[in-house]
Design a protein around this motif. Sequence first.
Motif, mmCIF file in Angstrom:
data_model
loop_
_atom_site.group_PDB
_atom_site.id
_atom_site.type_symbol
_atom_site.label_atom_id
_atom_site.label_comp_id
_atom_site.label_asym_id
_atom_site.label_seq_id
_atom_site.Cartn_x
_atom_site.Cartn_y
_atom_site.Cartn_z
ATOM 1 N N LYS A 42 -46.529 -62.425 8.585
ATOM 2 C CA LYS A 42 -47.563 -61.168 8.060
ATOM 3 C C LYS A 42 -46.998 -60.874 6.620
ATOM 4 O O LYS A 42 -45.925 -60.814 6.943
ATOM 5 C CB LYS A 42 -47.604 -59.844 9.316
ATOM 6 C CG LYS A 42 -45.593 -58.607 9.375
ATOM 7 C CD LYS A 42 -45.961 -58.261 10.710
ATOM 8 C CE LYS A 42 -44.709 -57.551 10.875
ATOM 9 N NZ LYS A 42 -44.314 -56.621 12.049
ATOM 10 N N HIS A 69 -52.903 -59.966 9.976
ATOM 11 C CA HIS A 69 -54.257 -59.563 9.817
ATOM 12 C C HIS A 69 -55.348 -60.764 9.011
ATOM 13 O O HIS A 69 -54.567 -62.154 9.557
ATOM 14 C CB HIS A 69 -54.774 -58.646 7.888
ATOM 15 C CG HIS A 69 -54.222 -57.376 8.541
ATOM 16 N ND1 HIS A 69 -54.593 -55.957 8.412
ATOM 17 C CD2 HIS A 69 -52.856 -57.012 8.089
ATOM 18 C CE1 HIS A 69 -54.480 -55.729 8.485
ATOM 19 N NE2 HIS A 69 -52.550 -55.388 7.614
ATOM 20 N N HIS A 90 -52.612 -57.745 14.980
ATOM 21 C CA HIS A 90 -53.149 -56.504 15.178
ATOM 22 C C HIS A 90 -54.979 -56.756 16.149
ATOM 23 O O HIS A 90 -56.012 -55.982 16.282
ATOM 24 C CB HIS A 90 -54.258 -55.661 13.615
ATOM 25 C CG HIS A 90 -52.531 -55.693 13.365
ATOM 26 N ND1 HIS A 90 -53.373 -55.083 11.611
ATOM 27 C CD2 HIS A 90 -51.873 -55.193 13.477
ATOM 28 C CE1 HIS A 90 -52.003 -54.299 11.400
ATOM 29 N NE2 HIS A 90 -51.427 -54.758 12.156
#
Length: 379
Positions: A42, A69, A90
Motif C-alpha cells: 500500500k 485502495h 479497504h
Amino acid sequence: MNTPHDEASAGAILTIDLGAIVANWRLLQGRAGRAACAAVLKADAYGLGAAQVGPALAAAGCRQFFVAHLDEAIALRPLLPHDASVSVLHGPMPGSEPAFVAHGVRPVLNSRAQLDGWRALAHRLDRELEAVVQVDTGMARLGLAPEELRGLAADPQAWAGVRIGLVMSHLACADEPAHPANAAQRRRFQLARRLLPAAPASLANSSGIFLGEDFHFDLVRPGAALYGIAPVTGAPSPLQPVLRLDARVIQVRHVEAGTAVGYGASWHSERPTRIATVAVGYADGWLRSGSNRGTAWFGDVPLPLVGRVSMDTITLDAGALAEGELQPGMAVTLIGGRAGLDAVAADADSIAYELLTGLGRRYTRRHVGACHGASPVAT
C-alpha cells in the motif's frame, strides 16, 4: 509515474535497494515458519515504488499482496504472475464491486454492508466470488464487529455466493511484545473464526511475526519490515536497510557569530561557521518538525541541521569541515549509513512510517539490486 531526470542535475537522489527488500522478505518468511509470507504494498510500497517492489518480490516467490485502495490494485495486478493474488484492505466502496471482478482482485470485506454488496454481485453474476473477511479484534478501525459476526452466524444465507479465501485481523500493539492487548486480540481472533466458515487465517503484521508461532496462523502480512523499519520497539533490528537519500548542496556561505539562519530566526550561530544550503525541504517530505534537529552526514562528519525546514531547502552547520571541503553540487547523506531511518524519524519527533511514506516525488529515484542482474533504473 515519475519523469526521468538527469542525475547530474537532481537536487536529491533516493536509492532503493530491491535486493535488500527481497532479503527482508526472505528473513520474514523464515521467521513465519510454516505460514506463508505476503507483502503489503500500500501507499506505493510505502513510497518506494510498488511497480518495482511487487515484481521483485514475486520473482522471489511471494504470491499474496495487499494494498489499501482499488486503484493501487488495478495498477499492480498486471505486473504480477497470474497465480498471485492482490487484496484491497479497504474493501469495495458502494458501487465499485464490479471493478474488483473485472480486474481480478479480491476485496477485504470489513462490514455487513460490504458483504451485502459483494453477495449481491455474486447473485447477479450467478457465480461464487472470493473475498477476504476482516474481523475487528481490538482496534475499532476496520473489520466486522462482534455483534455483526453473531448476526451473520445466525443467518444460514449470510455467505451464500461468497467464498472466504482468508480471515484476517490486525494487531494494535505488536511492536510492544509484552503488551496484554496482543494475547487478548489473539483470543478474540480465535473466537471470531468459530463464527465464520472455515478458511485460512492471518493475524500477524510485521511486528506480529516476532511475537512467535502462536500469532502466525496460515499467513503473515509484513509491510513496514520489508522496507527496513524496526519491528520491535527498543530491540535491535534484524532487517536490512533498503534506502539511501543523498541531497545536493546548493550553496555554502560563511556566517559570523550571532547570525540568524532561516525563517523565524529560530537559530543563531554561536561562532563563525559555514552554512550549507541543501536542496530538500518539506515539499520533499522532509518533516518540518525536524527543524533545528537531526543530522546530515558528509562521509564520517556529522552536519547538524540548523534553522527551520523550509519548502525546498534545509540548512546545515558545516563548520566541522575544512574550508572548501564541501562544495556546491556535492551530496550529503540524509538517510542511510549512519543516518538510520528510525533514528532520522525520531529526530523529527515522528515515526519511520510517516517519514518513509511522505518522501516526495521530486527525488530522482534509483532502484538497484533487481533480480536477474537488471541495471539500476533512474525514475
